[in-house]
Design a protein around this motif. Structure first.
Motif, PDB file in Angstrom:
ATOM      1  N   GLU A  22       0.799  -1.211   0.000  1.00  8.26           N
ATOM      2  CA  GLU A  22       0.000   0.000   0.000  1.00  8.26           C
ATOM      3  C   GLU A  22       0.841   1.274   0.000  1.00  8.26           C
ATOM      4  OE1 GLU A  22      -2.529  -0.415   3.321  1.00  8.26           O
ATOM      5  OE2 GLU A  22      -3.712  -2.013   2.399  1.00  8.26           O
ATOM      6  N   LEU A  26       6.472   8.039  -2.478  1.00  2.26           N
ATOM      7  CA  LEU A  26       7.297   8.870  -1.589  1.00  2.26           C
ATOM      8  C   LEU A  26       7.591   8.164  -0.272  1.00  2.26           C
ATOM      9  CD1 LEU A  26       6.111  12.567  -1.869  1.00  2.26           C
ATOM     10  CD2 LEU A  26       8.383  11.657  -2.295  1.00  2.26           C
ATOM     11  N   ARG A  27       6.568   7.493   0.272  1.00  4.24           N
ATOM     12  CA  ARG A  27       6.770   6.823   1.558  1.00  4.24           C
ATOM     13  C   ARG A  27       7.668   5.612   1.389  1.00  4.24           C
ATOM     14  NH1 ARG A  27       7.438   5.888   5.129  1.00  4.24           N
ATOM     15  NH2 ARG A  27       6.009   4.697   6.407  1.00  4.24           N
ATOM     16  N   PHE A  31      10.747   9.031   1.941  1.00  5.47           N
ATOM     17  CA  PHE A  31      10.710   9.131   3.406  1.00  5.47           C
ATOM     18  C   PHE A  31      10.401   7.756   3.980  1.00  5.47           C
ATOM     19  CE2 PHE A  31       9.725  13.362   1.803  1.00  5.47           C
ATOM     20  CZ  PHE A  31      10.791  14.032   2.360  1.00  5.47           C
ATOM     21  N   SER A  32      11.311   6.859   3.722  1.00  5.94           N
ATOM     22  CA  SER A  32      11.074   5.476   4.106  1.00  5.94           C
ATOM     23  C   SER A  32      11.569   5.221   5.522  1.00  5.94           C
ATOM     24  CB  SER A  32      11.803   4.563   3.132  1.00  5.94           C
ATOM     25  OG  SER A  32      11.734   3.237   3.580  1.00  5.94           O
ATOM     26  N   THR A  33      11.018   4.210   6.150  1.00  7.43           N
ATOM     27  CA  THR A  33      11.572   3.766   7.423  1.00  7.43           C
ATOM     28  C   THR A  33      12.133   2.356   7.285  1.00  7.43           C
ATOM     29  OG1 THR A  33       9.401   2.988   8.084  1.00  7.43           O
ATOM     30  CG2 THR A  33      10.034   5.181   8.835  1.00  7.43           C
ATOM     31  N   PHE A 185      11.864   4.635  12.688  1.00  3.08           N
ATOM     32  CA  PHE A 185      11.636   6.069  12.488  1.00  3.08           C
ATOM     33  C   PHE A 185      12.928   6.855  12.709  1.00  3.08           C
ATOM     34  CE2 PHE A 185      10.809  10.175  14.518  1.00  3.08           C
ATOM     35  CZ  PHE A 185      10.197  10.829  13.460  1.00  3.08           C
ATOM     36  N   GLY A 188      15.136   6.683   9.698  1.00  2.00           N
ATOM     37  CA  GLY A 188      14.805   7.624   8.632  1.00  2.00           C
ATOM     38  C   GLY A 188      15.198   9.031   9.020  1.00  2.00           C
ATOM     39  N   LEU A 189      14.961   9.361  10.272  1.00  2.00           N
ATOM     40  CA  LEU A 189      15.309  10.698  10.758  1.00  2.00           C
ATOM     41  C   LEU A 189      16.813  10.920  10.636  1.00  2.00           C
ATOM     42  CD1 LEU A 189      14.076  13.180  12.064  1.00  2.00           C
ATOM     43  CD2 LEU A 189      14.576  12.187  14.290  1.00  2.00           C
ATOM     44  N   TRP A 192      17.663  11.735   7.036  1.00  2.00           N
ATOM     45  CA  TRP A 192      17.291  13.077   6.588  1.00  2.00           C
ATOM     46  C   TRP A 192      18.067  14.161   7.320  1.00  2.00           C
ATOM     47  CZ3 TRP A 192      15.552  14.090   2.085  1.00  2.00           C
ATOM     48  CH2 TRP A 192      14.921  13.075   1.384  1.00  2.00           C
ATOM     49  N   THR A 193      18.471  13.862   8.546  1.00  2.00           N
ATOM     50  CA  THR A 193      19.343  14.799   9.249  1.00  2.00           C
ATOM     51  C   THR A 193      20.676  14.895   8.520  1.00  2.00           C
ATOM     52  OG1 THR A 193      18.317  13.981  11.259  1.00  2.00           O
ATOM     53  CG2 THR A 193      20.249  15.379  11.523  1.00  2.00           C
ATOM     54  N   CYS A 196      20.480  17.040   5.590  1.00  2.00           N
ATOM     55  CA  CYS A 196      20.603  18.458   5.970  1.00  2.00           C
ATOM     56  C   CYS A 196      22.069  18.838   6.097  1.00  2.00           C
ATOM     57  CB  CYS A 196      19.908  18.735   7.298  1.00  2.00           C
ATOM     58  SG  CYS A 196      18.155  18.594   7.154  1.00  2.00           S
ATOM     59  N   LEU A 199      23.468  19.354   2.723  1.00  2.00           N
ATOM     60  CA  LEU A 199      23.061  20.618   2.103  1.00  2.00           C
ATOM     61  C   LEU A 199      23.802  21.784   2.742  1.00  2.00           C
ATOM     62  CD1 LEU A 199      19.227  20.048   1.709  1.00  2.00           C
ATOM     63  CD2 LEU A 199      20.968  20.060  -0.076  1.00  2.00           C
TER      64      LEU A 199
ATOM     65  N   HIS B   5       4.062   8.223  13.608  1.00  2.00           N
ATOM     66  CA  HIS B   5       5.505   8.324  13.340  1.00  2.00           C
ATOM     67  C   HIS B   5       5.762   8.720  11.903  1.00  2.00           C
ATOM     68  CE1 HIS B   5       7.526   6.012  16.825  1.00  2.00           C
ATOM     69  NE2 HIS B   5       6.948   7.138  17.182  1.00  2.00           N
ATOM     70  N   LEU B   9       7.639  12.079  10.673  1.00  2.00           N
ATOM     71  CA  LEU B   9       8.869  11.980   9.903  1.00  2.00           C
ATOM     72  C   LEU B   9       8.787  12.868   8.669  1.00  2.00           C
ATOM     73  CD1 LEU B   9      11.565  10.608   9.224  1.00  2.00           C
ATOM     74  CD2 LEU B   9      10.271   8.904   7.985  1.00  2.00           C
ATOM     75  N   TRP B  10       7.666  12.740   7.959  1.00  2.00           N
ATOM     76  CA  TRP B  10       7.408  13.576   6.797  1.00  2.00           C
ATOM     77  C   TRP B  10       7.649  15.037   7.091  1.00  2.00           C
ATOM     78  CZ3 TRP B  10       5.869  14.429   1.911  1.00  2.00           C
ATOM     79  CH2 TRP B  10       5.588  13.316   1.119  1.00  2.00           C
ATOM     80  N   LEU B  12       8.953  16.556   9.674  1.00  2.00           N
ATOM     81  CA  LEU B  12      10.255  16.932  10.197  1.00  2.00           C
ATOM     82  C   LEU B  12      11.285  17.021   9.084  1.00  2.00           C
ATOM     83  CD1 LEU B  12      10.139  16.742  13.459  1.00  2.00           C
ATOM     84  CD2 LEU B  12      12.366  15.743  13.035  1.00  2.00           C
ATOM     85  N   ALA B  13      11.281  15.990   8.239  1.00  6.52           N
ATOM     86  CA  ALA B  13      12.271  15.945   7.161  1.00  6.52           C
ATOM     87  C   ALA B  13      12.082  17.134   6.238  1.00  6.52           C
ATOM     88  CB  ALA B  13      12.125  14.642   6.390  1.00  6.52           C
ATOM     89  N   ILE B  16      13.208  20.395   8.026  1.00  4.87           N
ATOM     90  CA  ILE B  16      14.664  20.575   8.138  1.00  4.87           C
ATOM     91  C   ILE B  16      15.279  20.869   6.773  1.00  4.87           C
ATOM     92  CG2 ILE B  16      16.821  19.458   8.779  1.00  4.87           C
ATOM     93  CD1 ILE B  16      15.254  17.880  10.857  1.00  4.87           C
ATOM     94  N   ALA B  17      14.819  20.132   5.768  1.00  2.05           N
ATOM     95  CA  ALA B  17      15.363  20.350   4.431  1.00  2.05           C
ATOM     96  C   ALA B  17      15.056  21.772   3.970  1.00  2.05           C
ATOM     97  CB  ALA B  17      14.774  19.337   3.460  1.00  2.05           C
ATOM     98  N   ALA B  20      17.281  24.244   5.645  1.00  3.26           N
ATOM     99  CA  ALA B  20      18.643  24.167   5.123  1.00  3.26           C
ATOM    100  C   ALA B  20      18.743  24.853   3.771  1.00  3.26           C
ATOM    101  CB  ALA B  20      19.061  22.713   4.996  1.00  3.26           C
ATOM    102  N   ALA B  24      20.795  28.157   2.788  1.00  6.97           N
ATOM    103  CA  ALA B  24      21.821  28.146   1.740  1.00  6.97           C
ATOM    104  C   ALA B  24      21.575  29.258   0.730  1.00  6.97           C
ATOM    105  CB  ALA B  24      21.815  26.785   1.052  1.00  6.97           C
TER     106      ALA B  24
END
Lengths: 675, 278, 281
Positions: A22, A26-27, A31-33, A185, A188-189, A192-193, A196, A199, B5, B9-10, B12-13, B16-17, B20, B24
């Protein structure tokens, strides 16, 4: 959650299966876990950052070989003389000779049009580039940015995330028999951190009109990095922030790995039945968890000094360009070095231990042999990690640190050669009597072992405090770190990619091109890094934008040009890898087996590629260690961990199951929780 | 639990992006360079039209223009009172490439008194904040023989400055404005090579080469073209000055400032004289 | 102690260590040679064994791989043997280290014939000499930029010093960290702001021709009696070895080692001028 607590496995399986189908794009892919997706995200991003870091390396090398202001060579002078020119005429002709070599394409794009000397002498200025105009040649201040960012990118954005992020993520749960990480979770965090951090670090190039990002070296010694000046402006600040954020990602990742390894091992998988890749990841994570906060705190102090008027690292009476620095006073310059190296020396092991783990697994599989001295391997990795925390002072022998400490650190540093030596001997022992197949993965693993020896042995020169006086901060140390990190870690990374590619993407990479890639990489990397030892022995200091003007560096011009061209060819060789990687991804031979290499560890027990949740149905049970290769009691030369040797391989009469092996087949596994 | 969760996550990501990226981009546009002296370059304020009374000058795009018909000139000399200090020769043996590039002995330049007891390298200018038209041709300062030539020079705010190096050795150019508006910079010179810079506000700027500590120069940035620097005869001439009474300011790098009042009549030459001493 | 004749400038230097002229240079280089041979033997040994295994144990379906999980005695052997070698190396190095760096050690020179203070800045070295009164911080001190002149330590053809000429450098920086690197003397020490570091060295030079009628550098610039002199235009280069900003690679200094008498004369001239200037102010 305990690994032995019973849970309704089937219900869980069903849920996982449905979730898988399902998930929107994107998930599922962004933005996968799922640890496998995150691992691959790291892998692809790192391939990109690797190219950026590599390009920066080439620019650095180009500058060293062809710095601005080359005088006419002896041949050019002779040539003019032979045309009968003398005196003022000769001088005029000599002034027309242009020996400057702007970096191909990018040079003029970034630093403006390159003009003939005649025009320059007439005061002409060509069209400006992105970073202003310096006649197409890289200015010294940007050279500092180039090597600083080369190191920062390679360390924080390539090797650490590739080894811990990509391989750590992808391999650990599969080798453990876990359905995912302990904290998906957080995983994934963490990714994405890290994005950042990428970038922000890349943004540091563009916050100054001349592209002056961070230029204080990746070590960023204060006061150079600690006082806001034109060459340490907003770029340096962004760099600090980027490193803190990157560190946060590392901390999240390492907590996750530790928890996963401690809690989510498959039934029967005791710590000493774990493959060495996972062991290495475990030890690395512990290192990261202890060391990274120290780096972050150092960076925070640096930021406070720069922007909030504190003075952690600034002593009284500091004078910059004729003026006293207003907030200076009471700080200690050397404090930074202690804090920084307390992180950064362990960081070197963070960058090499996972590669050692990967290489151990690859060598065992491709030589069909149990790892020689499995426990000594684990102990030596632990010893390297433990000793790694008490050797940081060897970076500071010449810093003005108390010389008595120098003696202490010399001895502790020399001792770290021991576990490294034990590992090398054990790899040799593993090869001994084996059935060696020279697949690309194995070639890179063998390359790792043979080159790591050079990196390890050259460390002894630096560890020896009196001789370090001479080679400290020369190209000898540059050679050393590249022999450890390029010919070591990067070879380990390549080895891992070739090894696990079929499992990751259900297709095979091209073997022949893999071998071509190996040999070209092997030859050219030695061409780049080996001569660095020689110029280092000549006293060639590192981080020099130009050797022009030094008599004692003049003899090394030829060698520098040679190294630069080897570096360019080394860079080009990697396109073979990229073509092979992406080509195989799309058009490679389809994997027909779940266990094409006949390996033992759990990642080969599941489907290819592994589904969401890793195993359809319950996770396998582990019956023995991961290195039961060529056991004489077995018919086949391998004994997967998920097969009880007695029942499946017992005696030579029992037929070994041919791949594909499906986890649900074979043995009836005890009920096991998925998460 | 799991759903929440995912959503977090969505968000937050993305958040933050976004931060950033905007950091920039924002940073990229600001082009600011704060240094320990503070102050940030502000290109938009550069050519802001100054409110002028336009008595003797015509307006041109908000900038004043001198009408030659109503202009005169000022000339004069800067004298030295006292014994002529002996020039102090520089020992370049620690910098072989400079020693090679320099043909004759060079001397310290912080106070140059000519043989006829006049002072060189003194800047004389009219004290006004009115903004005048900026000349299209750039000002030039050259680095030759490990010296800045000229040692003291003036240019207009908004005028291009070509910083040249004719030496075969590597110099860096480190300029340190004493005012707050322009920003400090420090860069390496291609050797030989030319780099361009523009200063947008009136200032008195120190130029130095950090590799060759004796190498220094001073640049006066003015909003108007009424300035001159004394040479080996201690004389200065400011041409094309609007008629009227002006305050003349002398500035010397090690001896400070002096002022004088001078009245200029159209088509005539007014004179002024300054005397400096220790 | 027999002075090892170092390779000459030029080609030899290109592939090997530069010549050394300080009394401890020889010890440092000896350590290098020990490490070099130990690591070389190990390196060649490991690589040969690996290559041999790679050829010998190439995949061969007719053979089965040896099944072994390791050998306890081998593990012990290849832990203990390198440990002994490495510890011995470490212990052997401590004395040299102390001689060069540790002022509380008995081998550290007790007396310094010359003391100078160097304050590094971006991107130059300011060398302050004590002047005629041999005391720093007085009116007759004089400061030179990028010029480090010191008296050399004369040694005879056997390599024995006839008189001591130890130079102490009080090293600091006014802005960022720099590092004083004199390749031919095997000297390197960071100049750290807010901290006055100690460095010492001597420059040994033969005053008479060696047995082969060559002088220490084997250079024809020397007169027959071996007196090397002020009009000797070549000098040793000193580099900055710690990244200090955009002019890092241009931050250099010249070291000239001259006979004591010539150095005194030079120092006196400069010192007198400095004193006169101070008096005038």
């Amino acid at each position: 959650m305990s690994t032995t607590a019973p849970a309704p496995a089937h219900a869980d399986h069903a849920a996982a299966g449905h979730g898988h189908h399902e998930l929107p794009f994107l998930r599922k892919w962004v933005f996968s876990t799922d640890h496998k997706v995150i691992g691959l995200q790291y892998l692809f991003c790192c391939l990109f950052t690797l190219m950026v870091g590599g390009l920066l390396a080439l620019m650095v090398r180009w500058q060293i070989a062809y710095p601005a202001g080359a005088k006419p060579t002896e041949e050019q002078v002779q040539e003019l003389r032979s045309r009968g020119l003398t005196g003022a005429e000769l001088d005029a002709e000599l002034a027309k000779i242009d020996n400057d070599r702007p970096f191909p394409i990018l040079g003029e794009l970034l630093w403006g049009e390159h003009l003939e000397p005649e025009l320059v002498n007439a005061g002409e200025v060509g069209e400006a580039g992105v970073f202003g105009n310096s006649n197409g040649m890289m200015p010294a201040e940007w050279y500092n940015v180039a090597f600083t960012m080369h190191a920062s990118v390679m360390i924080f954005l390539v090797i650490i995330p590739m080894l811990t992020g990509a391989f750590g993520n992808w391999v650990i749960p599969l080798q453990l028999g876990a359905k995912d990480m302990a904290f998906p979770f957080l995983n994934g965090l963490s990714f994405w951190t890290w994005i950042c951090a990428v970038l922000i670090l890349f943004a540091s190039f563009f916050v100054d009109p001349a592209g002056i990002g961070a230029g204080a070296g990746w070590t960023s010694y204060p006061p150079l990095s600690d006082v806001v000046t034109p060459t340490a402006g907003p770029g340096q600040t962004l760099w600090c922030i980027g490193v803190i954020i990157g560190g946060t990602s590392s901390i999240m990742g390492s907590m996750n790995y530790i928890t996963t390894i401690v809690n989510l091992r498959a039934p029967g998988l005791s710590l000493f039945r774990m493959p060495l890749t996972t062991w290495a990841a475990f030890i690395t994570s512990i290192l990261q968890l202890f060391a990274t906060p120290v780096l972050s705190s150092a960076m925070a102090m640096l930021l406070f000094d720069r922007h909030m008027g504190t003075s952690f690292f600034l002593p009284e009476g500091l004078i910059f360009t004729g003026e006293t620095v207003p907030n200076a006073g009471g700080g200690q310059v050397i404090l930074w070095q202690h804090i920084f190296w307390f992180y950064s020396h362990p960081a070197v092991y963070i960058m090499i231990l996972p590669a050692m783990g990967i290489v151990s697994d690859v060598i065992a599989v491709w030589s069909r042999k149990p790892i020689f001295g499995y426990r000594p391997m684990v102990y030596s990795m632990s010893a390297i990690a433990g000793l790694g925390f008490v050797v940081w002072g060897h970076h500071m022998f010449q810093s003005g640190m108390n010389p008595v400490l120098g003696t202490t650190f010399m001895i502790s540093t020399i001792m770290i050669a021991l576990p490294s030596a034990v590992k090398v001997f054990n790899w040799l022992g593993t090869l001994w009597g084996g059935q060696i197949t020279f697949s690309p993965a194995m070639l890179f693993a063998l390359g790792f072992v043979s080159m790591f020896v050079i990196g390890g042995l050259s460390g002894i020169y630096m560890a020896n405090a009196p001789f370090d006086i001479f080679i400290h901060d020369t190209y000898f140390i540059v050679a050393h770190i590249h022999y450890v990190l390029f010919t070591g870690s990067v070879m380990g990374i390549f080895s891992g990619i070739y090894h696990w590619f079929p499992k990751m993407f259900a297709r095979h990479m091209n073997d022949a091109w893999g071998k071509v890639h190996f040999w070209l990489t092997f030859i050219f990397m030695n061409g780049v890094f080996f001569p660095m030892h020689i110029i280092g022995l000549g006293g060639y200091p590192r981080r020099y934008a130009s050797f022009r003007g030094y008599d004692f560096l003049a003899p090394y011009e030829g060698m520098n040009v040679f190294m630069t061209w080897c570096a360019i060819l080394l860079g080009l060789s990697q396109f073979i890898f990229l073509a092979n990687f992406f080509g195989s991804l799309l058009f490679g031979k389809k994997a027909t087996s779940d266990n094409p290499w006949h390996a033992n560890s759990l990642e080969w027990s599941t489907q290819t590629p592994p589904p969401h949740g890793n195993w359809i149905g319950p996770v396998p049970t582990v019956y023995h260690g991961p290195y039961e290769y060529s056991n004489p009691n077995c018919k086949e030369d391998y004994a997967p961990q998920w097969m009880p040797m007695q029942t499946i391989y017992g005696g030579s009469t029992a037929a070994a199951p041919a791949a594909p092996i499906v986890a649900t087949g074979g043995t009836p596994p005890p009920p096991h929780p998925a998460h | 639990m799991k759903r929440m969760h995912d959503k977090t996550l969505w968000m937050l990501a993305l958040g933050i992006a976004g931060v950033a990226i905007s950091a920039a981009c924002g940073g990229g546009e600001s082009r600011s360079r704060k240094s320990i002296r503070g102050g940030a370059e502000n290109p938009t304020a550069a050519n802001a039209p100054a409110a002028g009374d336009g008595a003797a000058a015509a307006q041109s795009g908000g900038l004043k223009k001198v009408d030659p018909a109503t202009a005169g000139s000022i000339t004069g000399v800067v004298k030295w009172d006292g014994a002529r200090p002996a020039p102090e020769a520089l020992d370049l043996s620690g910098n072989p490439d400079c020693a090679k590039a320099v043909k004759e002995t060079i001397y310290k330049e912080d106070l140059v008194v000519n043989a006829d007891n006049t002072v060189a390298n003194a800047l004389v200018s009219i004290d006004t904040n009115d903004r005048y038209e900026v000349p299209a041709e750039p000002a030039v300062v050259d680095q030759v023989g490990c010296r800045y030539i000229p040692h003291v020079f003036a240019l207009q705010a908004g005028q291009k400055l070509k910083i040249k190096s004719s030496d075969p050795t590597l110099h860096n150019v480190h300029y340190i404005p004493t005012g707050d508006e322009n920003t400090e910079d420090n860069f390496a010179m291609p050797a030989p090579g030319v780099r361009e810079r523009t200063f947008n506000s009136a200032d008195w700027i120190k130029f130095k080469c950090d590799v060759h500590p004796w190498m220094g120069a001073w640049a006066a940035v003015k909003t108007h073209p009424f300035f001159a620097v004394t040479g080996t005869d201690g004389k200065f001439t400011i041409a094309n000055v609007p008629a009227g009474t002006h305050t003349l300011v002398l500035k010397h790098e090690s001896l400070g400032e002096q002022t004088a009042t001078v009245t200029v009549e159209a088509g005539k030459v007014a004179t002024a004289e300054f005397t400096l001493k220790k | 102690m027999q002075q090892v004749r170092p390779p000459e400038f030029g080609e030899a230097w290109k592939w090997w260590l530069p010549p050394h002229y300080s009394s401890f240079g020889d010890e440092v280089d000896t350590l290098f040679h020990w490490i070099f041979w130990i690591t070389m033997v190990t390196f060649v040994g490991v690589e040969l064994v690996m290559l041999y295994f790679c050829f010998k144990y190439k995949r061969n379906p007719a053979r089965k791989a040896t099944y072994t999980h390791g050998s306890h005695s081998l593990e012990v052997a290849w832990t203990i043997i390198p440990a002994v070698i490495l510890v011995a190396l470490g212990v052997a190095s401590t004395k040299t280290w102390a001689t060069i760096k540790n002022p509380t050690d008995s081998d550290y020179p007790q007396e310094f014939q010359t003391t100078v203070k160097i304050v590094a800045q971006q991107f130059a070295w300011n060398v302050t000499y004590a002047g005629d009164d041999k005391t720093l911080g007085t009116d007759d001190d004089f400061t030179e930029t990028n010029i480090l002149n010191v008296p050399f330590e004369p040694i005879d053809a056997e390599g024995n010093a006839t008189t001591e000429e130890n130079v102490r450098v009080m090293l600091t920086s006014q802005d960022v960290i720099h590092s004083l690197f004199i390749p031919v003397l095997r000297v390197k020490q960071d100049a750290v702001p807010g901290y006055l570091g100690n460095v010492w060295f001597d420059v040994q030079r033969m005053t008479s021709p060696g047995p082969d009628k060559k002088h220490l550098t084997g250079d024809s610039r020397y007169s027959e009696d071996g007196r090397t002199l002020i009009d000797w235009e070549e000098s040793y280069e000193i580099a900055c070895a710690e990244l200090c900003g955009l002019g890092h690679s241009q931050m250099r200094m010249q070291l000239k080692a001259v006979p004591r008498a010539d150095w005194e004369a030079w120092s006196h001239t400069k010192s007198a001028a400095a004193k006169a200037r101070a008096a005038a102010k």
